[in-house]
Scaffold this motif. Structure first.
Motif, PDB file in Angstrom:
ATOM      1  N   ARG B  17       8.485  -5.192   5.410  1.00 23.43           N
ATOM      2  CA  ARG B  17       8.465  -4.035   4.521  1.00 23.43           C
ATOM      3  C   ARG B  17       9.422  -2.952   4.987  1.00 23.43           C
ATOM      4  O   ARG B  17       9.795  -2.892   6.154  1.00 23.43           O
ATOM      5  CB  ARG B  17       7.049  -3.498   4.334  1.00 23.43           C
ATOM      6  CG  ARG B  17       6.317  -3.129   5.571  1.00 23.43           C
ATOM      7  CD  ARG B  17       4.843  -2.939   5.210  1.00 23.43           C
ATOM      8  NE  ARG B  17       3.975  -3.216   6.327  1.00 23.43           N
ATOM      9  CZ  ARG B  17       3.645  -2.302   7.240  1.00 23.43           C
ATOM     10  NH1 ARG B  17       4.107  -1.091   7.171  1.00 23.43           N
ATOM     11  NH2 ARG B  17       2.838  -2.628   8.237  1.00 23.43           N
ATOM     12  N   GLN B  19      10.363   0.916   5.641  1.00 24.74           N
ATOM     13  CA  GLN B  19       9.574   2.046   6.121  1.00 24.74           C
ATOM     14  C   GLN B  19      10.477   3.115   6.697  1.00 24.74           C
ATOM     15  O   GLN B  19      11.467   2.810   7.359  1.00 24.74           O
ATOM     16  CB  GLN B  19       8.634   1.502   7.195  1.00 24.74           C
ATOM     17  CG  GLN B  19       7.779   2.489   7.890  1.00 24.74           C
ATOM     18  CD  GLN B  19       6.865   1.773   8.879  1.00 24.74           C
ATOM     19  OE1 GLN B  19       6.367   0.678   8.628  1.00 24.74           O
ATOM     20  NE2 GLN B  19       6.671   2.378  10.030  1.00 24.74           N
ATOM     21  N   ASP B  21      11.057   5.748   9.446  1.00 21.45           N
ATOM     22  CA  ASP B  21      10.575   6.061  10.785  1.00 21.45           C
ATOM     23  C   ASP B  21      10.807   7.549  10.999  1.00 21.45           C
ATOM     24  O   ASP B  21      11.922   7.987  11.231  1.00 21.45           O
ATOM     25  CB  ASP B  21      11.378   5.198  11.774  1.00 21.45           C
ATOM     26  CG  ASP B  21      11.105   5.546  13.225  1.00 21.45           C
ATOM     27  OD1 ASP B  21      10.317   6.482  13.493  1.00 21.45           O
ATOM     28  OD2 ASP B  21      11.683   4.869  14.089  1.00 21.45           O
ATOM     29  N   LYS B  22       9.723   8.321  10.911  1.00 20.45           N
ATOM     30  CA  LYS B  22       9.901   9.773  10.922  1.00 20.45           C
ATOM     31  C   LYS B  22      10.276  10.292  12.307  1.00 20.45           C
ATOM     32  O   LYS B  22      10.973  11.276  12.440  1.00 20.45           O
ATOM     33  CB  LYS B  22       8.664  10.490  10.363  1.00 20.45           C
ATOM     34  CG  LYS B  22       7.365  10.202  11.089  1.00 20.45           C
ATOM     35  CD  LYS B  22       6.224  10.988  10.438  1.00 20.45           C
ATOM     36  CE  LYS B  22       4.920  10.929  11.186  1.00 20.45           C
ATOM     37  NZ  LYS B  22       4.509   9.690  11.843  1.00 20.45           N
ATOM     38  N   VAL B  23       9.832   9.590  13.343  1.00 21.45           N
ATOM     39  CA  VAL B  23      10.128  10.045  14.702  1.00 21.45           C
ATOM     40  C   VAL B  23      11.621   9.910  15.010  1.00 21.45           C
ATOM     41  O   VAL B  23      12.237  10.807  15.584  1.00 21.45           O
ATOM     42  CB  VAL B  23       9.286   9.261  15.731  1.00 21.45           C
ATOM     43  CG1 VAL B  23       9.681   9.606  17.150  1.00 21.45           C
ATOM     44  CG2 VAL B  23       7.805   9.554  15.513  1.00 21.45           C
ATOM     45  N   ARG B  24      12.237   8.799  14.593  1.00 22.65           N
ATOM     46  CA  ARG B  24      13.656   8.579  14.880  1.00 22.65           C
ATOM     47  C   ARG B  24      14.542   8.920  13.689  1.00 22.65           C
ATOM     48  O   ARG B  24      15.760   8.751  13.739  1.00 22.65           O
ATOM     49  CB  ARG B  24      13.891   7.126  15.305  1.00 22.65           C
ATOM     50  CG  ARG B  24      13.121   6.750  16.562  1.00 22.65           C
ATOM     51  CD  ARG B  24      13.142   5.251  16.809  1.00 22.65           C
ATOM     52  NE  ARG B  24      12.216   4.858  17.870  1.00 22.65           N
ATOM     53  CZ  ARG B  24      10.904   4.674  17.689  1.00 22.65           C
ATOM     54  NH1 ARG B  24      10.371   4.840  16.483  1.00 22.65           N
ATOM     55  NH2 ARG B  24      10.128   4.324  18.689  1.00 22.65           N
ATOM     56  N   LEU B  28      13.784   1.536   8.357  1.00 24.20           N
ATOM     57  CA  LEU B  28      13.606   0.277   9.063  1.00 24.20           C
ATOM     58  C   LEU B  28      13.046  -0.781   8.137  1.00 24.20           C
ATOM     59  O   LEU B  28      12.305  -0.463   7.207  1.00 24.20           O
ATOM     60  CB  LEU B  28      12.557   0.436  10.166  1.00 24.20           C
ATOM     61  CG  LEU B  28      12.819   1.408  11.279  1.00 24.20           C
ATOM     62  CD1 LEU B  28      11.542   1.571  12.092  1.00 24.20           C
ATOM     63  CD2 LEU B  28      13.935   0.888  12.164  1.00 24.20           C
ATOM     64  N   GLN B  30      10.448  -3.465   8.710  1.00 28.35           N
ATOM     65  CA  GLN B  30       9.468  -4.004   9.655  1.00 28.35           C
ATOM     66  C   GLN B  30       9.384  -5.514   9.440  1.00 28.35           C
ATOM     67  O   GLN B  30       9.296  -5.978   8.303  1.00 28.35           O
ATOM     68  CB  GLN B  30       8.099  -3.376   9.396  1.00 28.35           C
ATOM     69  CG  GLN B  30       8.032  -1.928   9.792  1.00 28.35           C
ATOM     70  CD  GLN B  30       7.586  -1.767  11.227  1.00 28.35           C
ATOM     71  OE1 GLN B  30       7.963  -2.548  12.105  1.00 28.35           O
ATOM     72  NE2 GLN B  30       6.796  -0.739  11.478  1.00 28.35           N
ATOM     73  N   ARG B  34       9.719  -7.653  15.280  1.00 24.18           N
ATOM     74  CA  ARG B  34      10.880  -6.779  15.447  1.00 24.18           C
ATOM     75  C   ARG B  34      10.991  -5.822  14.280  1.00 24.18           C
ATOM     76  O   ARG B  34      10.314  -5.976  13.262  1.00 24.18           O
ATOM     77  CB  ARG B  34      12.171  -7.602  15.586  1.00 24.18           C
ATOM     78  CG  ARG B  34      12.569  -8.349  14.361  1.00 24.18           C
ATOM     79  CD  ARG B  34      13.277  -9.647  14.693  1.00 24.18           C
ATOM     80  NE  ARG B  34      13.064 -10.563  13.591  1.00 24.18           N
ATOM     81  CZ  ARG B  34      14.008 -10.916  12.728  1.00 24.18           C
ATOM     82  NH1 ARG B  34      15.231 -10.500  12.876  1.00 24.18           N
ATOM     83  NH2 ARG B  34      13.730 -11.704  11.717  1.00 24.18           N
ATOM     84  N   ALA B  35      11.836  -4.831  14.442  1.00 21.50           N
ATOM     85  CA  ALA B  35      12.130  -3.911  13.348  1.00 21.50           C
ATOM     86  C   ALA B  35      13.647  -3.866  13.207  1.00 21.50           C
ATOM     87  O   ALA B  35      14.366  -3.688  14.181  1.00 21.50           O
ATOM     88  CB  ALA B  35      11.568  -2.536  13.673  1.00 21.50           C
TER      89      ALA B  35
END
Ligand code: SF4
Ligand code: SF4
Lengths: 362, 92
Positions: B17, B19, B21-24, B28, B30, B34-35
């Protein structure tokens, strides 16, 4: 001490329990297994996942022991999905039936890694210490397929099953698995105790390499081949480097940079019951101790490979060279490399060895 | 494998899926174990996939949002999606 350049973790290994109906002699769990009474409760696991998502973790791997031994597994998976974490279940499959499968599906599980001991039924029973293990795993695979959840088959390779690698690939194709992981045993925990009974000879290793190569040429199946450390010139970057990608939570809540880290003496680990995941990741002594390259001794310190393998595995250095802060003896540049050569020489010995099955110490 | 056409409506295969990635601050895909990082253009295209919408309609929408010839956009979209179908990230 905080290292300002530390990146957030990518994955969390949630070891929900050390309990397992099987007793594989290559199990990577520690010799001192944690008991049920010490396990984190549902609420704490949920909070840990909240903190993990906040910190930047993308994937949660539910493992153990056998994670399906925890009745709250479904609730935890659903919670992780709700946080937009990718959920992977690492299971032996023996507790999968149509009811538990439906519950996993409804919880929104993304992926299952199903482990196998062997293809041969008798050998699978012998290795797992569990009767009729193979038919149950095959039934589990069928149910997973029916639910439509993608599956990776995982085979742990050791000297007794290498000759059946082609049949393992065949099974993966029959089950329409997208991926197959062919992982030579890594010698930690129970596996190290059983090394003499499990480590393949150099000829067997070549045989394994040949099978894998032939299968790769056919295409259509993603093969993840984990080569055995003992026959490599350079170590693996253990967990992608200490405190770089993974955070491992033990059943009782101890946060570990790798699942074997507790074997390192005089190193204490924070518990998620008392400390936040973020402070553990960025500030704890345990996660900073072998992070990066400043801790490195020679020959690593002046080696241009040091940001590739990060000096290898700390627990293996400890187990084979006696100290965690040395170059992993798998490396041919290590002054202790001879230990590995001796183990390999011993592996040529074909006499039957007794297996020490994993068990809870009394 | 039958080649992708503009009439198809691909979607993500279960286990994959898209997504943010709010932190980085990156997009991505998923995937099992792995991502994969999706570049900003790929992320825009993949956000439009829902398994029902046709490739043609996705291309049309991109034409209305970006100043480029339809042919160029169509070519890039088809290449991106076909590659991901081949890797089983997407299904027809
Ligand atoms: S390796 Fe075997 S004994 Fe250890 S957790 Fe996995 S299935 Fe259980
Ligand atoms: S000396 Fe250290 S950094 Fe260099 S290859 Fe060996 S283990 Fe890796």
């Amino acid at each position: 001490m905080t290292t300002p350049t530390v990146a957030p973790p990518m994955s969390m290994l949630a070891e929900l329990t050390h309990r397992c109906p099987l007793s594989c002699p290559y199990c990577s769990n520690p010799l001192e297994l944690e008991r049920k009474a010490q396990e984190l409760d549902t609420r704490t696991w949920k909070r840990v996942m909240d903190e993990a998502a906040e910190l930047g973790v993308l994937q949660v791997h539910f493992s153990g022991g056998e994670p399906m031994a925890r009745p709250d597994l479904y609730e935890l998976i659903a919670h992780a999905r709700h946080l937009n974490l990718y959920t992977n279940l690492i299971t032996s499959g023996v507790l999968i039936n149509s009811d538990s499968m439906r519950a996993l599906d409804e919880a929104g599980l993304d992926h299952i890694q199903l482990s196998f001991q062997d293809i041969d039924q008798k050998e699978a029973d012998r290795l797992s210490g569990f009767k009729e293990v193979q038919p149950r795993k095959l039934e589990a695979a069928r149910l997973i397929n029916e639910a439509g959840i993608p599956i990776t088959l995982n085979f742990v390779l050791q000297k007794h099953n290498i000759s059946r690698i082609p049949a393992m690939f065949q099974l993966a194709r029959e089950l329409d698995a997208q991926r197959i992981e062919m992982a030579h045993t890594q010698y930690y925990g129970w596996a190290l105790k059983n090394r003499l009974a499990l480590l393949p000879s150099p000829e067997q290793l070549q045989e394994a390499d040949r099978y894998v190569k032939a299968e790769e040429e056919k295409g259509g199946l993603a093969i993840d081949y984990v080569t055995p450390d003992y026959y490599a010139d350079r170590p693996k970057p253990c967990m992608g480097g200490w405190g770089r990608r993974f955070i491992n939570i033990s059943p009782s809540g101890r946060a570990l940079p790798c699942h074997a880290a507790e074997t390192i003496p005089h190193l204490s680990f924070e518990n998620v019951r008392e400390t936040s995941l973020s402070s553990i990741w960025y500030q704890s002594e345990s996660f900073n101790l072998f992070r990066g390259t400043t801790w490195m001794p020679e020959p690593c310190a002046s080696c241009d490979h040091k940001e590739v393998d990060w000096g290898g595995c700390r627990c293996q250095a400890l187990a084979l060279a006696g100290k965690a802060n040395l170059t992993d003896p798998i490396c041919t540049l290590s002054p202790f490399h001879k230990v590995v050569e001796t183990a390999v020489a011993e592996a040529q010995n074909t006499e039957p060895q007794t297996l020490h099955y994993r068990k809870f110490s009394s | 494998m039958t080649p992708l056409t503009e009439q198809d409506s691909p979607g993500f295969t279960r286990g994959y899926r898209l997504q943010h990635d709010k932190v980085r601050d990156q997009w991505l895909i998923q995937a099992p174990e792995r991502a994969l990082i999706a570049d900003p253009i790929a992320a825009i295209v993949l956000q439009l996939l829902d398994g029902k919408r046709s490739v043609a309609s996705i291309i049309d929408e991109l034409c209305s949002r970006f100043d480029a010839p339809r042919e160029t956009i169509a070519h890039d979209v088809m290449a991106l999606l076909s590659g991901l179908i081949e890797k089983r990230v997407l299904r027809l």
